[in-house]
Design a protein around this motif. Structure first.
Motif, mmCIF file in Angstrom:
data_model
loop_
_atom_site.group_PDB
_atom_site.id
_atom_site.type_symbol
_atom_site.label_atom_id
_atom_site.label_comp_id
_atom_site.label_asym_id
_atom_site.label_seq_id
_atom_site.Cartn_x
_atom_site.Cartn_y
_atom_site.Cartn_z
ATOM 1 N N UNK A 80 7.302 -23.177 32.052
ATOM 2 C CA UNK A 80 8.906 -22.904 31.778
ATOM 3 C C UNK A 80 9.761 -23.253 33.094
ATOM 4 N N UNK A 81 10.890 -23.410 32.691
ATOM 5 C CA UNK A 81 11.737 -23.677 33.787
ATOM 6 C C UNK A 81 12.717 -22.295 34.256
ATOM 7 N N UNK A 90 8.504 -33.489 19.166
ATOM 8 C CA UNK A 90 7.300 -33.922 18.602
ATOM 9 C C UNK A 90 7.203 -33.855 17.142
ATOM 10 N N UNK A 91 6.097 -34.509 16.419
ATOM 11 C CA UNK A 91 5.867 -34.521 15.038
ATOM 12 C C UNK A 91 4.796 -33.876 14.913
ATOM 13 N N UNK A 92 4.127 -33.094 16.092
ATOM 14 C CA UNK A 92 2.919 -32.315 16.072
ATOM 15 C C UNK A 92 2.936 -31.176 16.908
ATOM 16 N N UNK A 93 3.966 -30.155 16.334
ATOM 17 C CA UNK A 93 3.982 -28.738 17.201
ATOM 18 C C UNK A 93 2.970 -27.955 17.481
ATOM 19 N N UNK A 94 1.752 -28.234 16.726
ATOM 20 C CA UNK A 94 0.607 -27.332 16.824
ATOM 21 C C UNK A 94 0.120 -27.826 18.039
ATOM 22 N N UNK A 95 0.237 -29.024 18.465
ATOM 23 C CA UNK A 95 -0.413 -29.589 19.684
ATOM 24 C C UNK A 95 -0.063 -29.129 20.985
ATOM 25 N N UNK A 96 1.204 -28.329 20.979
ATOM 26 C CA UNK A 96 1.701 -27.744 22.091
ATOM 27 C C UNK A 96 1.370 -26.272 21.998
ATOM 28 N N UNK A 97 0.899 -25.484 21.287
ATOM 29 C CA UNK A 97 0.690 -24.156 21.264
ATOM 30 C C UNK A 97 0.080 -23.580 22.473
ATOM 31 N N UNK A 98 -0.832 -24.298 23.078
ATOM 32 C CA UNK A 98 -1.462 -23.593 24.118
ATOM 33 C C UNK A 98 -0.957 -24.039 25.441
ATOM 34 N N UNK A 99 0.167 -24.749 25.574
ATOM 35 C CA UNK A 99 0.889 -24.969 26.703
ATOM 36 C C UNK A 99 1.383 -23.605 27.427
ATOM 37 N N UNK A 103 3.104 -20.440 25.965
ATOM 38 C CA UNK A 103 2.086 -19.055 25.819
ATOM 39 C C UNK A 103 3.053 -18.112 26.791
ATOM 40 N N UNK A 104 3.718 -18.453 27.922
ATOM 41 C CA UNK A 104 4.386 -17.520 28.929
ATOM 42 C C UNK A 104 5.929 -18.319 29.102
ATOM 43 N N UNK A 105 6.759 -18.094 28.037
ATOM 44 C CA UNK A 105 7.788 -18.937 28.164
ATOM 45 C C UNK A 105 9.104 -18.565 29.034
ATOM 46 N N UNK A 106 8.856 -17.387 29.772
ATOM 47 C CA UNK A 106 9.809 -17.182 30.728
ATOM 48 C C UNK A 106 11.050 -16.606 30.284
ATOM 49 N N UNK A 107 12.009 -16.764 31.091
ATOM 50 C CA UNK A 107 13.694 -16.386 30.546
ATOM 51 C C UNK A 107 14.066 -16.708 29.717
ATOM 52 N N UNK A 108 13.963 -18.259 29.291
ATOM 53 C CA UNK A 108 14.530 -18.895 28.217
ATOM 54 C C UNK A 108 13.659 -19.150 26.830
ATOM 55 N N UNK A 109 14.492 -19.309 25.737
ATOM 56 C CA UNK A 109 13.779 -19.765 24.723
ATOM 57 C C UNK A 109 13.604 -21.120 24.442
#
Length: 206
Positions: A80-81, A90-99, A103-109
């Motif tokens: 996160x920034x 992406x067309x494969x959102x499930x491939x991003x789940x562990x990023x 996982x720790x999105x921080x201040x922003x959504x």
């Protein structure tokens, strides 16, 4: 080409002054002296230096939203920034789940955008405008620059030539075309050397 003297520790401020606040889309890339934007591992992390990081942070600080692709987010292990939310195409959102980004999105959504049309960037621009965003920082791969410029109108491109001992020995336009032949009509707006970084700013009209 002009040289900008910067006191140690003031790189962020120097880059912030170098690049004005933009409207619409701005894409940013770091390349080496051969125009490579990624290394053998598919990441740009080893191409730049601390100056390149300061440049990226200064751009993110001015953006309403950071936009990247799933491929780039995975290759760079996106985090996160602290400056702006991140939208991942992406067309494969499930491939991003562990990023770390999710996982720790921080201040922003942070969010995923799944395109439904071939006019990806027209659709995405409308989607982001509806959320109140108007300054978009694109950090995805250069293969999408042609679509970005044709679907959204004029865009800005920052090309940072990093870690070159003699910056006068490289041709920025040539390296820009190595990055993307679709940018052959780009107009140079600024060309400045700060430390080991030669930062060029371009306007691209389809």
């Amino acid at each position: 080409m002009r040289y900008v003297d910067v006191d140690p520790g003031q790189e962020f401020n120097a880059f912030a002054e170098l690049v004005p606040v933009w409207a619409g889309w701005l894409a940013t890339y770091v390349v080496d002296s051969n125009g490579r934007h990624v290394d053998e591992n598919g990441s740009s992390a080893n191409l730049g230096d601390s100056g390149d990081l300061s440049l990226l942070m200064s751009l993110r600080e001015k953006a309403d939203v950071i936009v990247t692709t799933g491929a780039t987010a995975r290759a760079e292990n996106y985090r996160p920034s602290r400056f702006a939310p991140i939208t991942v195409i992406t067309k494969k959102p499930e491939s991003l789940a562990e990023l770390p980004l999710f996982v720790n999105p921080g201040t922003f959504t942070n969010q995923v955008f799944e395109p439904t049309q071939e006019a990806l960037f027209s659709e995405l621009t409308s989607y982001l405008n509806e959320q109140g965003y108007s300054r978009f920082l694109f950090e995805g791969g250069p293969s999408l620059l042609h679509s970005l410029s044709t679907q959204t109108g004029p865009i800005s491109v920052i090309l940072n030539i990093a870690n070159v001992e003699n910056q006068g020995s490289v041709d920025p336009k040539q390296l820009l075309l190595v990055l993307s032949p679709a940018l052959k009509g780009a107009t140079l707006l600024d060309d400045a050397v700060i430390g080991s970084n030669r930062v060029t700013r371009w306007s691209v009209t389809a």
